[in-house]
Design an enzyme around this catalytic site. Structure first.
Site, PDB file in Angstrom:
ATOM      1  N   ALA A 147      62.584 -83.173  -8.370  1.00  0.00           N
ATOM      2  CA  ALA A 147      63.166 -84.102  -9.332  1.00  0.00           C
ATOM      3  C   ALA A 147      63.711 -85.322  -8.612  1.00  0.00           C
ATOM      4  O   ALA A 147      64.152 -85.249  -7.461  1.00  0.00           O
ATOM      5  CB  ALA A 147      64.281 -83.419 -10.116  1.00  0.00           C
ATOM      6  N   GLY A 206      62.088 -79.007  -8.334  1.00  0.00           N
ATOM      7  CA  GLY A 206      61.404 -78.958  -9.614  1.00  0.00           C
ATOM      8  C   GLY A 206      59.906 -78.826  -9.484  1.00  0.00           C
ATOM      9  O   GLY A 206      59.232 -78.273 -10.365  1.00  0.00           O
ATOM     10  N   GLU A 223      67.692 -77.489  -3.555  1.00  0.00           N
ATOM     11  CA  GLU A 223      68.806 -78.051  -4.324  1.00  0.00           C
ATOM     12  C   GLU A 223      70.165 -77.770  -3.682  1.00  0.00           C
ATOM     13  O   GLU A 223      71.086 -78.582  -3.784  1.00  0.00           O
ATOM     14  CB  GLU A 223      68.799 -77.490  -5.755  1.00  0.00           C
TER      15      GLU A 223
END
Length: 294
Positions: free
Chosen positions: A102, A145, A168
């Site tokens: 992302a 993502g 993340e």
């Protein structure tokens, strides 16, 4: 097969890359009647032109994901899912990146209330609901993502240089589009926990050993091999394929007892179809079956 090649990888820097086009001369390609997307390319391929290829093509960030990209992917996937001329879908990216995660710039300015009100990432898992088989052809980076997007596919084939990660944790957050859930179900607690808590990358060989991917190929052969797999699947009854796919997912999501009950009911259900009768009759008569999707 388009190869998106410029920009940066999420959670790291990459040198400036040049765009190339890989040609697969043995395959038949033609333009389908689909919308012209900004970040997604679509085409139908194969001997019977019944395999849909959806290619992520966001040039300026190794296919960094945002709502626009995901909405285009969803639109293409569900249009092909409803297209009776299509039997199997393939989702792929470039040789450098399937999807590098992302876009952090989009998330950096977001607060809790905005995420809740906008139901951030809610639409990012929609492709897991397709009726038809969805195969991920993963070259290069599948991070954050991007890894989660690959995990939503029913089967993953990987290029030899593929890299999977849920990084993340390194930027103060955690997976939010299924990473903690699908990784654990695919690889087990220990492997999934290590990936999520460290942010470490997993290469293609490790991913195959862990059960994350089915097979590994040289990058320039990946799409062609994935199409071969899709054509093999497409040679069977589309109706029975969708029933079998759903039964496998029930095993993935429920208890053994519930899964066995669903499988048996679905098995009985095949005896009400014309394709089951045709398949068994063709076997007895030693000829190729002619399925009608009924």
């Amino acid at each position: 097969m388009s190869i998106a090649n410029a920009g940066r990888v999420l959670f790291g820097r990459t040198p400036k890359l040049t765009r190339n086009l890989a040609q697969i001369s043995s395959l038949k390609f033609y333009s389908s009647q689909m919308p012209k997307y900004e970040f997604v390319k679509t085409e139908k391929v194969g001997e019977n032109q019944n395999i849909a290829v959806i290619t992520l093509d966001r040039m300026k960030g190794l296919n960094l994901l945002n709502n626009t990209v995901i909405n285009e992917v969803n639109d293409a996937v569900f249009k092909f899912d409803k297209d009776d001329s299509v039997s199997v879908l393939i989702l792929t990216g470039s040789e450098k990146a399937f999807a590098a995660g992302a876009d952090v710039k989009d998330m950096q300015v977001m607060d809790y209330s905005q995420a809740v009100k906008e139901e951030f990432l809610e639409s990012w898992t929609a492709i897991s609901k397709t009726r038809k088989p969805l195969i991920g052809a993963v070259n290069g980076y599948a991070l954050g993502g991007g890894c989660e997007l690959a995990l939503m596919c029913d089967i993953i084939y990987a290029g030899e240089k593929a890299q999977f990660a849920q990084p993340e944790i390194t930027i103060g957050t955690m997976p939010g589009a299924g990473g903690t859930q699908r990784l654990t179900r695919n690889m087990g607690l220990s492997k999934a926990m290590e990936m999520v808590l460290t942010g470490n990358y997993m290469n293609a060989v490790e991913a195959e050993k862990a059960g994350l991917v089915s097979k590994i190929f040289p990058p320039d052969q990946l799409l062609a091999e994935t199409i071969k797999l899709a054509e093999k699947i497409a040679s069977h009854s589309p109706l029975i394929i969708s029933m079998a796919k759903k039964s496998v997912h029930i095993a993935y999501e429920t208890t053994l007892k519930q899964g066995l009950q669903f499988e048996r009911t679905s098995f009985y259900g095949t005896f009400a179809t014309a394709d089951r009768k045709e398949g068994m009759t063709a076997f007895v008569e030693k000829r190729a079956p002619k399925y009608i999707n009924e």
